[in-house]
Write a protein that holds these residues in place. Sequence first.
Motif, PDB file in Angstrom:
ATOM      1  N   ILE A 119       0.841  -1.210   0.000  1.00 16.59           N
ATOM      2  CA  ILE A 119       0.000   0.000   0.000  1.00 16.59           C
ATOM      3  C   ILE A 119       0.868   1.249   0.000  1.00 16.59           C
ATOM      4  O   ILE A 119       0.677   2.165  -0.804  1.00 16.59           O
ATOM      5  CB  ILE A 119      -0.943  -0.001   1.224  1.00 16.59           C
ATOM      6  N   LEU A 120       1.846   1.285   0.909  1.00 17.46           N
ATOM      7  CA  LEU A 120       2.679   2.478   1.036  1.00 17.46           C
ATOM      8  C   LEU A 120       3.569   2.675  -0.191  1.00 17.46           C
ATOM      9  O   LEU A 120       3.806   3.812  -0.615  1.00 17.46           O
ATOM     10  CB  LEU A 120       3.516   2.426   2.318  1.00 17.46           C
ATOM     11  N   SER A 121       4.033   1.597  -0.792  1.00 14.72           N
ATOM     12  CA  SER A 121       4.844   1.696  -2.020  1.00 14.72           C
ATOM     13  C   SER A 121       4.033   2.334  -3.145  1.00 14.72           C
ATOM     14  O   SER A 121       4.544   3.174  -3.899  1.00 14.72           O
ATOM     15  CB  SER A 121       5.336   0.312  -2.453  1.00 14.72           C
ATOM     16  N   THR A 122       2.770   1.953  -3.262  1.00 14.75           N
ATOM     17  CA  THR A 122       1.893   2.532  -4.283  1.00 14.75           C
ATOM     18  C   THR A 122       1.692   4.026  -4.035  1.00 14.75           C
ATOM     19  O   THR A 122       1.753   4.844  -4.960  1.00 14.75           O
ATOM     20  CB  THR A 122       0.525   1.808  -4.291  1.00 14.75           C
ATOM     21  N   LEU A 123       1.485   4.402  -2.757  1.00 15.38           N
ATOM     22  CA  LEU A 123       1.313   5.819  -2.418  1.00 15.38           C
ATOM     23  C   LEU A 123       2.598   6.604  -2.671  1.00 15.38           C
ATOM     24  O   LEU A 123       2.557   7.737  -3.173  1.00 15.38           O
ATOM     25  CB  LEU A 123       0.870   5.957  -0.959  1.00 15.38           C
TER      26      LEU A 123
END
Length: 194
Positions: free
Chosen positions: A119-123
Amino acid sequence: MTTFSTSTTFPPLTPSSGLPPSWEIRLSRSHSIPYYFNTSTHESTWEPPVGTDSDQLKVYMATNYSYILPPGAAASTGAPSLQNKIRCSHLLIKHSGSRRPSSWKEKYITRSEDEALSILSTLETRIRNGDATLSELALTESDCGSARKGGDLGFFGKGEMQKEFEDAAFALQVGEMSGIVKTGSGLHLIERTA
């Protein structure tokens, strides 16, 4: 008896906080960030209480809690010293192994650390591509109570944050964003703002 002329002008009023009756904003001594306090029930919370006018609150917070004092101003104004302190915003994604696996968005966070990382990588990609800013995404995606302020943590010095967070934050230049940082709270993206 004092009389006032109808042409008398007064300084503009401070905007209303937009909080429901009996609620006020106070400043945390330990975190140096605002929180909400109900003067009738003595309840305190990091999240705006139910019934808050969010748009009014944003204007109020920007007017009253977004300031930077020049060096030496603290001594003359009674405000806390900002010397040797930095200001950061962050976006936190918690997982089931986080120190406190719950947030304002979810009562029980059950995602794995790998799912949180995804999730954080996508953000992070969205931010680095210029599709959104960290503070825009923090408002809706961050699991930290600072989400309501776009992830703004206010000013802090050394020894006030978890070591991994502190090390990453103090290594940044103003305007620079970290890579993904792992702490006991979860996974963070950190942006130094001052």
